[in-house]
Design an enzyme around this catalytic site. Sequence first.
Site, PDB file in Angstrom:
ATOM      1  N   SER A 234       0.827  -1.193   0.000  1.00  0.00           N
ATOM      2  CA  SER A 234       0.000   0.000   0.000  1.00  0.00           C
ATOM      3  C   SER A 234       0.868   1.252   0.000  1.00  0.00           C
ATOM      4  O   SER A 234       2.026   1.207   0.420  1.00  0.00           O
ATOM      5  CB  SER A 234      -0.874  -0.029   1.250  1.00  0.00           C
ATOM      6  OG  SER A 234      -2.061   0.671   1.034  1.00  0.00           O
ATOM      7  N   GLY A 270      -3.125  -0.327  -3.910  1.00  0.00           N
ATOM      8  CA  GLY A 270      -1.911   0.176  -3.269  1.00  0.00           C
ATOM      9  C   GLY A 270      -1.333   1.430  -3.882  1.00  0.00           C
ATOM     10  O   GLY A 270      -0.221   1.824  -3.525  1.00  0.00           O
ATOM     11  N   GLU A 312      -7.689  -2.831  -7.525  1.00  0.00           N
ATOM     12  CA  GLU A 312      -8.458  -2.595  -6.292  1.00  0.00           C
ATOM     13  C   GLU A 312      -7.949  -1.391  -5.506  1.00  0.00           C
ATOM     14  O   GLU A 312      -7.486  -1.545  -4.377  1.00  0.00           O
ATOM     15  CB  GLU A 312      -8.345  -3.818  -5.380  1.00  0.00           C
ATOM     16  CG  GLU A 312      -8.641  -5.131  -6.030  1.00  0.00           C
ATOM     17  CD  GLU A 312      -8.261  -6.321  -5.162  1.00  0.00           C
ATOM     18  OE1 GLU A 312      -8.977  -7.334  -5.257  1.00  0.00           O
ATOM     19  OE2 GLU A 312      -7.275  -6.253  -4.406  1.00  0.00           O
ATOM     20  N   PRO A 313      -8.028  -0.200  -6.054  1.00  0.00           N
ATOM     21  CA  PRO A 313      -7.575   0.962  -5.269  1.00  0.00           C
ATOM     22  C   PRO A 313      -8.564   1.309  -4.154  1.00  0.00           C
ATOM     23  O   PRO A 313      -9.777   1.259  -4.352  1.00  0.00           O
ATOM     24  CB  PRO A 313      -7.517   2.087  -6.302  1.00  0.00           C
ATOM     25  CG  PRO A 313      -8.523   1.696  -7.344  1.00  0.00           C
ATOM     26  CD  PRO A 313      -8.521   0.185  -7.378  1.00  0.00           C
ATOM     27  N   ARG A 315      -7.217   3.694  -1.063  1.00  0.00           N
ATOM     28  CA  ARG A 315      -6.666   4.991  -0.679  1.00  0.00           C
ATOM     29  C   ARG A 315      -6.759   6.028  -1.811  1.00  0.00           C
ATOM     30  O   ARG A 315      -7.109   7.184  -1.571  1.00  0.00           O
ATOM     31  CB  ARG A 315      -5.197   4.778  -0.310  1.00  0.00           C
ATOM     32  CG  ARG A 315      -4.489   5.966   0.273  1.00  0.00           C
ATOM     33  CD  ARG A 315      -2.978   5.673   0.347  1.00  0.00           C
ATOM     34  NE  ARG A 315      -2.686   4.374   0.919  1.00  0.00           N
ATOM     35  CZ  ARG A 315      -2.500   4.155   2.224  1.00  0.00           C
ATOM     36  NH1 ARG A 315      -2.529   5.151   3.072  1.00  0.00           N
ATOM     37  NH2 ARG A 315      -2.257   2.940   2.662  1.00  0.00           N
ATOM     38  N   ARG A 374      -2.804   6.524  12.091  1.00  0.00           N
ATOM     39  CA  ARG A 374      -1.719   6.206  11.146  1.00  0.00           C
ATOM     40  C   ARG A 374      -0.352   6.752  11.573  1.00  0.00           C
ATOM     41  O   ARG A 374       0.652   6.055  11.427  1.00  0.00           O
ATOM     42  CB  ARG A 374      -2.087   6.643   9.727  1.00  0.00           C
ATOM     43  CG  ARG A 374      -3.272   5.843   9.165  1.00  0.00           C
ATOM     44  CD  ARG A 374      -3.523   6.125   7.691  1.00  0.00           C
ATOM     45  NE  ARG A 374      -2.429   5.667   6.870  1.00  0.00           N
ATOM     46  CZ  ARG A 374      -1.501   6.442   6.347  1.00  0.00           C
ATOM     47  NH1 ARG A 374      -1.538   7.738   6.516  1.00  0.00           N
ATOM     48  NH2 ARG A 374      -0.525   5.926   5.631  1.00  0.00           N
ATOM     49  N   CYS A 405      -3.882   9.786  26.371  1.00  0.00           N
ATOM     50  CA  CYS A 405      -2.852   9.582  27.384  1.00  0.00           C
ATOM     51  C   CYS A 405      -1.714   8.723  26.845  1.00  0.00           C
ATOM     52  O   CYS A 405      -1.432   7.630  27.357  1.00  0.00           O
ATOM     53  CB  CYS A 405      -3.464   8.925  28.605  1.00  0.00           C
ATOM     54  SG  CYS A 405      -4.833   9.893  29.225  1.00  0.00           S
ATOM     55  N   GLU A 406      -1.084   9.190  25.795  1.00  0.00           N
ATOM     56  CA  GLU A 406       0.047   8.500  25.168  1.00  0.00           C
ATOM     57  C   GLU A 406       0.933   9.590  24.607  1.00  0.00           C
ATOM     58  O   GLU A 406       0.439  10.467  23.885  1.00  0.00           O
ATOM     59  CB  GLU A 406      -0.417   7.686  23.938  1.00  0.00           C
ATOM     60  CG  GLU A 406      -1.334   6.542  24.210  1.00  0.00           C
ATOM     61  CD  GLU A 406      -0.602   5.252  24.508  1.00  0.00           C
ATOM     62  OE1 GLU A 406       0.571   5.133  24.119  1.00  0.00           O
ATOM     63  OE2 GLU A 406      -1.209   4.392  25.134  1.00  0.00           O
TER      64      GLU A 406
END
Length: 489
Positions: A234, A270, A312-313, A315, A374, A405-406
């Site tokens: 991808s 991808g 198969e796009p 994104r 992401r 909280c990260e």
Amino acid sequence: MTVNPLAPPWLVHPRDANELATSVWSRNVARTASGEIAVAGVTASALAAEFGTPLYVVDEADVRARALAARESFDSEFARVGSSAKVYYAGKAFLSTEVARWVTEAGLYIDVCSGGELAVALAAGVDPARLGFHGNNKSLAEIDRAVSTGVGVIVIDSVIEIDRVADAAARHHRQQPVRLRLNSGVHAHTHEYLATAREDQKFGITLGDAPAAVAAIRSHDSLDFLGLHSHIGSQIFESDGFVESAKRLLALQAELLVDGPIPELNLGGGFGIAYTSVDDAMPIEVVAARFADIVASECARLGIPVPIVAVEPGRAIVGPSTFSLYEVGTIKDVEVTLPSFPAPGSSFPEPVDGGEVATRKYVSIDGGMSDNVRPALYGADYSVRIANRNSDADPALVRIAGKHCESGDIVVHADYLPGDVTPGDLLAVPATGAYCWSLASNYNYLGRPAVVAVRDGHARVIVRGETEADLLSRDAGISTGSMNDRDAP
Ligand SMILES: *Cc1c(COP(=O)(O)O)cnc(C)c1O
């Protein structure tokens, strides 16, 4: 201009930190005369006032246009080489009934990879014959449902699945079209690809095992073998990986044609998109032309007919169409001591504090890794703009952090914003249409934001945001009354 030493090397110091790079923003986004970001004529402040923040804002005409361009490019390029094409929208990028209808109206097929995604496509009224069903571990119930609803094609991912699909098809008196997913040994990373004999991953079966698997598929009267399938990764910018996998699949295809027809070849999705102004994505027209050229020349070399090619796009259809809209809450200037690197040949190879200090401006927003994981998951880069106004202030290096909280809860690692960015400003992060809503979580009990589609000056909710009541509704401790020593909520 001052270049902040904390800026990553790829990040260009902007002349104008208000500018909207056309490669990153959807086609109907522009600044108004007063300096606000607007999409299809609706301003960011109007969207925030009506729907709240955080919010996913989809440029509907942009999705429709990308879907149409994908279908038309593949149609015309494969017609040029004497064949035809099928474009599937990979629903996992972002699926709702509205999006399913938009892409279907543009002539696309849809890929789903779970019972839930299938349910959404069916609820949208999509003809099941236009659906593909994927997945490396489809349950027996999912296979049964896919077959009985008349799904157009099932992509078989393992040898075990051949009998499972064949049995379901026999039970339902259907001849089920299937593809066979291959592990072609080609895997594309963002800017490179690897080609090995075998790849260490869970999807598909190896090229070496394919002839026996295809023979097994062909031995079942309840299965109809449509062809081979591969998906090499991808967010791919180069065509080398696709070329290599097409060559490997077509060489196998030539062998397998001796024992029966193979009408189609699926080369997966991808195709990369631009997330920041330095990304250079291939236009879909160019991708389609390269695919047609390579498939046609390989088929000519092998002396086999050019198959119908499926792609198969996901994104590339929805990613660039959407921006996330947030409100700034707090801002902190964090002083970072820069490392000093030892002179070459020094006996102290480790960098040490150099004493030089640079400032990184942490701008915290009302969403974060729950609506866009992401950056935390893949180190993905995004860009950001102030959405409610223009500013002449000198650009400052910012990091856009969420409210979770990260410490890794970052939406934009690095970009420049006008240095007067202030609490209450609206920020827009572009290119969040793919794998943001679909990967969203309720971490820290934040409700997942609404998705709003804007078209021709009109905005409407296409997926409602979650309320606190939604979040509490699944807690059995509330619904069973086990908290009855407390006041009713
Ligand atoms: C994820 C996936 C796609 C779509 O990938 P994009 O990068 O969104 O284009 C296509 N095919 C398969 C099999 C996938 O798993």
